[in-house]
Design a protein around this motif. Structure first.
Motif, PDB file in Angstrom:
ATOM      1  N   PRO A 150       0.821  -1.217   0.000  1.00 44.42           N
ATOM      2  CA  PRO A 150       0.000   0.000   0.000  1.00 44.42           C
ATOM      3  C   PRO A 150       0.857   1.270   0.000  1.00 44.42           C
ATOM      4  N   GLU A 151       1.982   1.245   0.729  1.00 42.04           N
ATOM      5  CA  GLU A 151       2.864   2.418   0.782  1.00 42.04           C
ATOM      6  C   GLU A 151       3.334   2.785  -0.626  1.00 42.04           C
ATOM      7  N   ARG A 152       3.776   1.759  -1.333  1.00 41.10           N
ATOM      8  CA  ARG A 152       4.301   1.944  -2.675  1.00 41.10           C
ATOM      9  C   ARG A 152       3.185   2.364  -3.623  1.00 41.10           C
ATOM     10  N   PHE A 153       2.016   1.775  -3.458  1.00 47.32           N
ATOM     11  CA  PHE A 153       0.876   2.057  -4.328  1.00 47.32           C
ATOM     12  C   PHE A 153       0.515   3.541  -4.287  1.00 47.32           C
ATOM     13  N   PHE A 154       0.351   4.103  -3.073  1.00 49.45           N
ATOM     14  CA  PHE A 154      -0.065   5.505  -2.968  1.00 49.45           C
ATOM     15  C   PHE A 154       1.075   6.454  -3.352  1.00 49.45           C
ATOM     16  N   ALA A 155       2.323   6.033  -3.109  1.00 51.10           N
ATOM     17  CA  ALA A 155       3.459   6.870  -3.493  1.00 51.10           C
ATOM     18  C   ALA A 155       3.545   6.941  -5.022  1.00 51.10           C
ATOM     19  N   ASP A 156       3.398   5.801  -5.682  1.00 46.27           N
ATOM     20  CA  ASP A 156       3.507   5.746  -7.149  1.00 46.27           C
ATOM     21  C   ASP A 156       2.362   6.484  -7.820  1.00 46.27           C
ATOM     22  N   ARG A 157       1.140   6.225  -7.341  1.00 45.74           N
ATOM     23  CA  ARG A 157      -0.019   6.701  -8.067  1.00 45.74           C
ATOM     24  C   ARG A 157      -0.365   8.150  -7.746  1.00 45.74           C
ATOM     25  N   PHE A 158      -0.174   8.548  -6.491  1.00 45.44           N
ATOM     26  CA  PHE A 158      -0.620   9.884  -6.083  1.00 45.44           C
ATOM     27  C   PHE A 158       0.507  10.750  -5.539  1.00 45.44           C
ATOM     28  N   ASP A 159       1.708  10.189  -5.520  1.00 46.12           N
ATOM     29  CA  ASP A 159       2.848  10.939  -5.032  1.00 46.12           C
ATOM     30  C   ASP A 159       2.676  11.319  -3.555  1.00 46.12           C
ATOM     31  N   VAL A 160       1.974  10.480  -2.801  1.00 47.91           N
ATOM     32  CA  VAL A 160       1.816  10.712  -1.364  1.00 47.91           C
ATOM     33  C   VAL A 160       2.576   9.601  -0.637  1.00 47.91           C
ATOM     34  N   THR A 161       3.685   9.962  -0.024  1.00 45.26           N
ATOM     35  CA  THR A 161       4.537   8.966   0.652  1.00 45.26           C
ATOM     36  C   THR A 161       4.234   8.952   2.140  1.00 45.26           C
ATOM     37  N   PRO A 162       4.583   7.847   2.823  1.00 38.01           N
ATOM     38  CA  PRO A 162       4.406   7.821   4.283  1.00 38.01           C
ATOM     39  C   PRO A 162       5.112   8.993   4.962  1.00 38.01           C
ATOM     40  N   ALA A 163       6.285   9.386   4.433  1.00 38.29           N
ATOM     41  CA  ALA A 163       7.011  10.505   5.044  1.00 38.29           C
ATOM     42  C   ALA A 163       6.195  11.793   4.915  1.00 38.29           C
ATOM     43  N   ALA A 164       5.584  11.988   3.736  1.00 40.44           N
ATOM     44  CA  ALA A 164       4.772  13.188   3.528  1.00 40.44           C
ATOM     45  C   ALA A 164       3.546  13.161   4.437  1.00 40.44           C
ATOM     46  N   MET A 165       2.959  11.965   4.622  1.00 42.36           N
ATOM     47  CA  MET A 165       1.784  11.838   5.496  1.00 42.36           C
ATOM     48  C   MET A 165       2.169  12.204   6.927  1.00 42.36           C
ATOM     49  N   GLU A 166       3.325  11.710   7.363  1.00 41.85           N
ATOM     50  CA  GLU A 166       3.746  12.005   8.732  1.00 41.85           C
ATOM     51  C   GLU A 166       4.057  13.491   8.905  1.00 41.85           C
ATOM     52  N   ARG A 167       4.665  14.092   7.857  1.00 39.00           N
ATOM     53  CA  ARG A 167       4.951  15.536   7.920  1.00 39.00           C
ATOM     54  C   ARG A 167       3.654  16.319   8.065  1.00 39.00           C
ATOM     55  N   LEU A 168       2.655  15.902   7.303  1.00 35.33           N
ATOM     56  CA  LEU A 168       1.383  16.614   7.325  1.00 35.33           C
ATOM     57  C   LEU A 168       0.737  16.510   8.709  1.00 35.33           C
ATOM     58  N   LEU A 169       0.760  15.308   9.267  1.00 38.21           N
ATOM     59  CA  LEU A 169       0.177  15.124  10.604  1.00 38.21           C
ATOM     60  C   LEU A 169       0.963  15.916  11.638  1.00 38.21           C
TER      61      LEU A 169
END
Lengths: 449, 482
Positions: free
Chosen positions: B9-28
């Protein structure tokens, strides 16, 4: 967001692409929606939700075969994928001689303004929260036995809808809706009860006042305290307006095209025949200004209108979209509903027409019986009309409401119940998409102790 | 469609929407840290496919893609939720801004959430997810179901067979730095039959599925059994007599009749209703609420079950929660919010219909443990009563505790023997009281076939139920025969 419809071009382009990919005809719709909801509980904010959604749905025909696809991703790549998937799926479904769009010449020519959009400026979230607070506070203050609450909710939704066909129809309309509801909890002698009340409208200004919603919710809740079971008996049953509306919905479900051509309806082969007491007249009207069920055209672009479903006890019409109409050798009644998977049937503003008696007259007339204020469960068999649901309400003794009743069922058969309608109230209020006045059914089985 | 399940799932959302776990954590961390008790960001991508056969041919085929993100912020009892179907960082930031508005109004509770850390389960890794299985095989199965139902009895007039398949990819990041994803396959085969004889017409329905591959329907010829059961039920009901209207002894068969538990006790034991004190079971932990024969469990960890999840929709691994043990109320089902506010551990029951809904405490697979009785003995023990083996839906008023569930296949019991089939009837009872009347529990525990969907606050989620044969003394049966 304004009242203007948005982006028909996007949809038209998708339909063109479908034809280019080999579809013989196609239609589709685009919905864009923005909604807000705020709930408060015991005066404190509980949950605030903001949302923004969009969805494009496409149906394609390859000759007499069809398929559907939809997406919430409106990027070019995604829309191209939707077209490709739908056209590929249409090649695997079977030929169906009844499939196809309605004749383009029959589509709605005029799109009347049914006043479904509220032009008044939107309120700030804090002001919406305040409405929910006022409604809940009124419920909590109404009676000392109201000791708790499941909360109050203020919500609103604004949406744009566009429908288009590959034959060149592309029209849309905008709608808004607003609601306010309260669910208080009452307690006494170790027993708890909850009930609720709500108001919903196309314009915020048309909502019932928050205090009035709260007081009604409180009164409905408190009157359930001390509810008991009654002895099993065959007695007259009076349905309050909201529970009566649920019976009207069940009748409309059995009169809808898909139930009929699948032979899954107790109204099969009964068109033009008497199905109920002469007191029963049910009308579906899609063009009542500002009403929650109104829309200028149906899910296939056909103009909405007024359909008499039951006329003085006689089944006067079915509710059909163009596919089920062709299956039954009839004409569409312009009741097509759309969801992502295709076309079905839906009602607009469906109303059991009022009679002359006041609800008090009806209660007095039965002497002894059950007044139903809530129905729970799914015990309605649309194929046979057999009916058995959980109920709560008030026992009628000596022609007056005597004490609350709970944990009982009411049972019968919808056709027998319609025939046994002995009174229809004069208290119709078009509160929701389906509405009814108080309804008296002469005889049903109430099961309890 | 590509096989999503082969990609994390991490790779899926990073590839398709350019949203990485690191970006999600930064946002939170950036928008929400320090101002709230808890926050999370949920991403979802869902593909549904539905194939419908009626009147001997596959008439409807549809495929739907939906995607979106939900941002949630919580402070004390308040929840702010914002969702968008456009997954991009600027949109997520806007959603986070809307969600945290609830936190700025007043102070935090000071009680910081404990993330449901722990290893996610691996309950449904499939060799081939049902969504990618070749259409031709699916269409062929529907045609075989149609033929089998029609062959079962000449009175079968209509057959509607539906094969629905789904795949959901989700990824959740919480403010406490926990990111976890899941890929969830789900499929269901449903068969509806209309049978006619003279002027009588009846309906029968059967089906099953789970987080299983398409081949599940071929194993043990399940498809044929589903078709046969739907036809048998419709034909049987053609000769059903009116159901009784009375309070009487009821015997429930194994499996799907477990919907009794779902309605009578399940909803009433969800954390939110108990935290708010609006459930008929509120404040009753440790008290006797059922007969000693009764132990009820909610278990989200059963491999391949419809109600199972590797992690719930808040990222907490699912668990096995004993709700009632030998008649005593022992546990509630919790999401993170209600667990935090009640000072209890989250149980992995935080579920949502989709990204467009905030999570609520919900059931997974809810069932009663087997007892020791021979099911035949249980039936023989009843002089006069009702034997119900199949049900439609149910509903409960959690505050008064009153619940209903509607039998779609039931028989009279006379002198310990099953006799006439009766028409559908609603059974009604009182949750805190109904299970105290359980006097026999069979050794034949079965789970349902995998068809259940539960609705709460306008959100639908797939669930499972299960039950051994049980005897309940004194339930109200809502028929018409007085």
């Amino acid at each position: 967001m304004s009242g203007e419809t948005a982006r028909p071009d996007l949809l038209v382009d998708v339909l063109k692409r479908a034809l280019a990919r080999g579809a013989t005809e196609a239609d589709g719709f685009l919905v864009e929606e923005q909604s807000f909801s705020a709930s408060v509980r015991l005066g404190q904010v509980d949950t605030v939700t903001h949302s923004r959604e969009q969805r494009l749905s496409l149906r394609v025909f390859a000759g007499r075969s069809s398929a559907a696809a939809s997406t919430s991703d409106l990027s070019r790549a995604s829309l191209e994928r939707v077209v490709d998937e739908a056209t590929a799926l249409a090649r695997v479904t079977a030929e169906d001689p009844c499939a196809g769009l309605p004749d383009p010449a029959t589509l709605a020519a005029e799109i009347p303004d049914l006043e479904l959009w509220d032009d008044a400026p939107d309120l700030a979230p804090e002001d919406k929260i305040a409405l929910a607070r006022r409604a809940e506070a009124a419920a909590l203050e109404a009676d000392p036995r109201i000791t708790n609450s499941e909360g109050a909710e203020a919500w609103d939704r604004r949406g744009h809808y566009v429908y288009a066909t590959s034959h060149g129809f592309a029209r849309g309309y905008a709608t808004s809706s607003f609601g306010l509801s309260v669910s208080p909890v009452a307690a006494a002698d170790g027993e708890m009860q909850r009930d609720s009340w709500y108001s919903a409208a196309r314009r915020r200004a048309a909502l019932e006042a928050p205090e009035s919603i709260g007081r009604t919710a409180a009164a409905r809740t408190v009157r359930r305290l001390g509810g008991r079971k009654v002895k099993t008996a065959e007695v007259p049953v009076i349905f309050d307006p909201d529970t009566a509306a649920s019976l009207v919905r069940a009748i409309a479900g059995a009169a809808s095209g898909p139930s009929l051509y699948r032979r899954a309806s107790f109204l099969l082969d009964r068109l033009g025949t008497r199905i109920g007491s002469p007191l029963v007249t049910i009308v579906d009207d899609g063009r009542i200004p500002r009403a929650l069920g109104s829309r200028p055209f149906d899910g296939e672009g056909l103009a909405t209108g007024r359909t008499v479903l039951v006329d003085g006890g006689v089944l006067a019409s079915y509710l059909l979209d163009s596919y089920s109409a062709r299956k039954l050798g009839m004409a569409s009644t312009h009741h097509a509903a759309r969801d992502g998977s295709g076309v079905g049937v839906t009602t607009t503003n469906l109303v059991l027409q009022p009679g002359a008696a006041s609800p008090e007259d009806l209660i007095r007339s039965v002497g002894r019986g059950l007044y139903v204020t809530e129905l729970i469960g799914f015990g309605v068999n649309g194929v046979t009309g057999d009916y058995s649901r959980g109920a709560a309400g008030l026992w009628i003794e000596g022609g007056a409401l005597a004490y609350p009743v709970q944990e009982v069922t009411v049972a019968g058969n919808l056709l027998e119940m319609l025939a046994a309608v002995e009174g229809v109230g004069n208290d119709l209020v078009l509160r929701d998409r389906t509405a009814a006045p108080t309804l008296l059914v002469g005889r049903m089985v109430v099961a309890g102790d | 469609m590509t096989a999503l399940a082969r990609m994390s799932p991490e790779r899926f959302f990073a590839d398709r929407f350019d949203v990485t776990p690191a970006a999600m954590e930064r946002l939170l961390g950036g928008s929400l840290a320090g101002r709230v008790d808890d926050a999370d960001l949920y991403l979802e991508y869902r593909v549904n496919e539905e194939l419908v056969l009626e009147e001997n041919v596959v008439k409807k085929a549809s495929r739907h893609v939906s995607q979106g993100a939900g941002v949630r912020a919580q402070a004390d009892v308040r929840t702010g939720y914002a969702h968008t179907d456009d997954i991009s960082l600027p949109n997520l930031e806007e959603a986070a801004r809307q969600a945290r508005a609830i936190a700025d109004a007043s102070s935090r509770s000071g009680v910081v959430a404990v993330a449901g850390r722990g290893r996610p389960h691996d309950l449904y890794t499939l060799p081939e997810p049902p969504i990618v299985t070749d259409l031709a095989r699916k269409l062929d199965l529907l045609r075989k179901v149609d033929a089998a139902a029609r062959e079962a009895d000449p009175r079968v007039r209509q057959v509607i067979a539906t094969l629905a398949s789904e795949e959901v990819v989700m990824l959740i990041a919480t403010a406490s730095g926990w990111t976890v994803g899941d890929v969830r396959p789900l499929t269901r085969l449903s068969v509806t039959v209309i049978a006619e004889e003279g002027t009588r017409r009846e309906i029968g329905a059967y089906g099953g599925g789970g987080r299983v591959p398409f081949d599940f329907f071929l194993e043990e010829q399940r498809w044929k059994r589903f078709a046969g059961e739907a036809a048998r039920q419709a034909v049987l009901k053609l000769r059903a007599v009116d159901a009784p209207a009375a309070t009487m002894t009821v015997v429930l068969g194994p499996g799907w009749p477990g919907i009794l538990l779902h309605e009578a006790v399940g909803h009433g034991l969800e954390g939110d209703f108990n935290r708010k004190g609006v459930s008929a079971f509120a404040g009753r932990l440790g008290q006797k609420v059922a007969s000693e024969l009764v132990t009820v469990v909610d278990d989200g960890t059963m491999p391949n079950r419809r109600g199972s999840l590797n992690v719930d929709d808040e990222g907490t691994p699912t668990g096995r929660t004993v709700l009632i043990e030998r008649g005593v109320l022992t546990g509630y089902m919790q999401d993170r919010l209600n667990a935090r506010l009640m000072g209890m551990p989250p149980t992995g029951n935080g579920r949502r219909e989709s990204y467009a809904h905030p999570p609520l405490p919900r059931m997974t697979n809810t069932f009663m443990l087997a007892g020791e009785d021979d099911p035949a003995d249980i039936l023989r023990s009843v002089r006069s009563g009702l034997y119900a083996v199949a049900f439609g839906g149910g509903q409960v008023d959690i505050t008064s505790g009153k619940f209903v569930f509607s039998a779609s296949e039931a028989y009279l019991i006379e002198d310990g023997r099953i006799t006439a089939p009766v028409k559908g009837a609603t059974l009604i009872g009182n949750g805190p009281d109904a299970l105290t009347r359980v006097t026999r529990v069979g050794r034949d525990l079965a789970l349902d076939e995998g068809i259940g969907t539960c609705g709460k606050d306008g959100q639908s989620v797939p669930v499972g139920v299960g039950l051994p044969t049980i005897r309940i003394d004194g339930m109200t049966v809502g028929g018409t025969q007085v």
